[in-house]
Design a protein around this motif. Structure first.
Motif, mmCIF file in Angstrom:
data_model
loop_
_atom_site.group_PDB
_atom_site.id
_atom_site.type_symbol
_atom_site.label_atom_id
_atom_site.label_comp_id
_atom_site.label_asym_id
_atom_site.label_seq_id
_atom_site.Cartn_x
_atom_site.Cartn_y
_atom_site.Cartn_z
ATOM 1 N N LYS A 5 55.892 85.780 3.299
ATOM 2 C CA LYS A 5 55.472 86.430 4.652
ATOM 3 C C LYS A 5 55.385 88.057 4.078
ATOM 4 O O LYS A 5 56.196 88.363 3.321
ATOM 5 C CB LYS A 5 56.614 86.240 5.799
ATOM 6 C CG LYS A 5 56.812 85.017 5.932
ATOM 7 C CD LYS A 5 57.824 85.010 7.211
ATOM 8 C CE LYS A 5 57.927 83.589 7.972
ATOM 9 N NZ LYS A 5 58.932 83.684 8.896
ATOM 10 N N CYS A 13 58.914 90.818 9.841
ATOM 11 C CA CYS A 13 57.504 90.015 9.328
ATOM 12 C C CYS A 13 56.472 90.516 10.240
ATOM 13 O O CYS A 13 56.637 90.830 11.105
ATOM 14 C CB CYS A 13 57.786 88.445 9.446
ATOM 15 S SG CYS A 13 56.335 87.657 9.539
ATOM 16 N N TRP A 15 53.731 89.015 10.960
ATOM 17 C CA TRP A 15 53.161 88.366 12.179
ATOM 18 C C TRP A 15 54.097 88.399 13.318
ATOM 19 O O TRP A 15 53.680 88.508 14.216
ATOM 20 C CB TRP A 15 52.944 86.910 11.578
ATOM 21 C CG TRP A 15 52.762 85.813 12.512
ATOM 22 C CD1 TRP A 15 53.736 85.007 13.504
ATOM 23 C CD2 TRP A 15 51.388 85.455 13.050
ATOM 24 N NE1 TRP A 15 52.783 84.304 14.196
ATOM 25 C CE2 TRP A 15 51.481 84.617 13.678
ATOM 26 C CE3 TRP A 15 50.075 85.955 12.678
ATOM 27 C CZ2 TRP A 15 50.510 83.926 14.633
ATOM 28 C CZ3 TRP A 15 48.877 85.552 12.999
ATOM 29 C CH2 TRP A 15 49.261 84.496 14.040
ATOM 30 N N GLU A 16 55.382 88.488 13.230
ATOM 31 C CA GLU A 16 56.353 88.512 14.149
ATOM 32 C C GLU A 16 56.349 89.830 14.858
ATOM 33 O O GLU A 16 56.563 89.916 15.971
ATOM 34 C CB GLU A 16 57.738 88.018 13.859
ATOM 35 C CG GLU A 16 57.920 86.444 13.207
ATOM 36 C CD GLU A 16 59.125 86.135 12.503
ATOM 37 O OE1 GLU A 16 59.753 87.057 12.202
ATOM 38 O OE2 GLU A 16 59.045 84.942 12.319
ATOM 39 N N LEU A 20 49.769 91.565 12.538
ATOM 40 C CA LEU A 20 48.960 90.432 12.245
ATOM 41 C C LEU A 20 48.444 89.471 13.198
ATOM 42 O O LEU A 20 49.512 88.940 13.979
ATOM 43 C CB LEU A 20 49.418 89.954 10.905
ATOM 44 C CG LEU A 20 49.631 90.489 9.758
ATOM 45 C CD1 LEU A 20 50.085 89.654 8.502
ATOM 46 C CD2 LEU A 20 48.280 91.187 9.270
ATOM 47 N N GLY A 21 47.371 88.977 13.348
ATOM 48 C CA GLY A 21 47.043 87.906 14.270
ATOM 49 C C GLY A 21 46.791 88.240 15.780
ATOM 50 O O GLY A 21 46.489 87.518 16.480
ATOM 51 N N GLN A 22 46.809 89.668 16.175
ATOM 52 C CA GLN A 22 46.872 89.846 17.597
ATOM 53 C C GLN A 22 45.625 90.838 18.089
ATOM 54 O O GLN A 22 45.534 91.194 19.123
ATOM 55 C CB GLN A 22 48.186 90.291 18.359
ATOM 56 C CG GLN A 22 49.465 89.272 18.306
ATOM 57 C CD GLN A 22 50.479 89.948 18.742
ATOM 58 O OE1 GLN A 22 50.578 90.947 19.298
ATOM 59 N NE2 GLN A 22 51.643 89.043 18.515
ATOM 60 N N HIS A 26 40.882 88.456 15.909
ATOM 61 C CA HIS A 26 41.582 87.388 15.717
ATOM 62 C C HIS A 26 41.801 86.297 17.064
ATOM 63 O O HIS A 26 42.121 85.275 17.008
ATOM 64 C CB HIS A 26 42.981 87.454 15.218
ATOM 65 C CG HIS A 26 42.829 88.081 13.779
ATOM 66 N ND1 HIS A 26 43.070 89.500 13.782
ATOM 67 C CD2 HIS A 26 42.786 87.400 12.599
ATOM 68 C CE1 HIS A 26 43.174 89.773 12.455
ATOM 69 N NE2 HIS A 26 42.683 88.587 11.806
#
Length: 119
Positions: A5, A13, A15-16, A20-22, A26
């Motif tokens: 990670k 992290c 992602w958490e 990332l990813g928001q 994406h």
């Protein structure tokens, strides 16, 4: 090979943390075929249920407070309730079985055995 990670200097992290990813790049709406695939993979079935607006608002508020979606929260609540009720039902049935005599008396058999002993 294990994946690592990506983390911030604090060890959080990416992602958490939402880094990332928001982003808009994406995000996209899933096609009906993709949703059907996800539902099948998770064993989900769409249903329709009517609830009081105030109850829905309260559930949304509770879910928001906990940082989750209200529909997954409702699914979790229903799963917990169903498991608890099934456990209660099975315990009740088991308790009822333990109270019953092992074998019910069989009058014709008892009469036959009594005649054999008398002979």
């Amino acid at each position: 090979m294990a994946t690592r990670k990506k983390t911030l200097d604090s060890g959080e992290c990416l992602w958490e943390s939402g880094q990332l990813g928001q982003s808009e790049q994406h995000v996209r709406v899933a096609t009906p075929e993709e949703m059907a695939e996800v539902d099948a993979a998770l064993g989900l079935q769409m249903i329709s249920i009517r609830l009081q607006k105030g109850l829905i608002d309260a559930l949304k508020e509770i879910a928001s407070y906990h940082g989750i979606g209200y529909q997954p929260m409702i699914r979790d609540l229903l799963n917990r309730f169903a498991r608890s009720e099934i456990k209660t039902i099975l315990e009740s049935r088991l308790s009822g079985l333990e109270k019953e005599p092992e074998e019910p008396p069989m009058k014709p058999v008892d009469d036959f055995v009594a005649r054999l002993k008398a002979a």
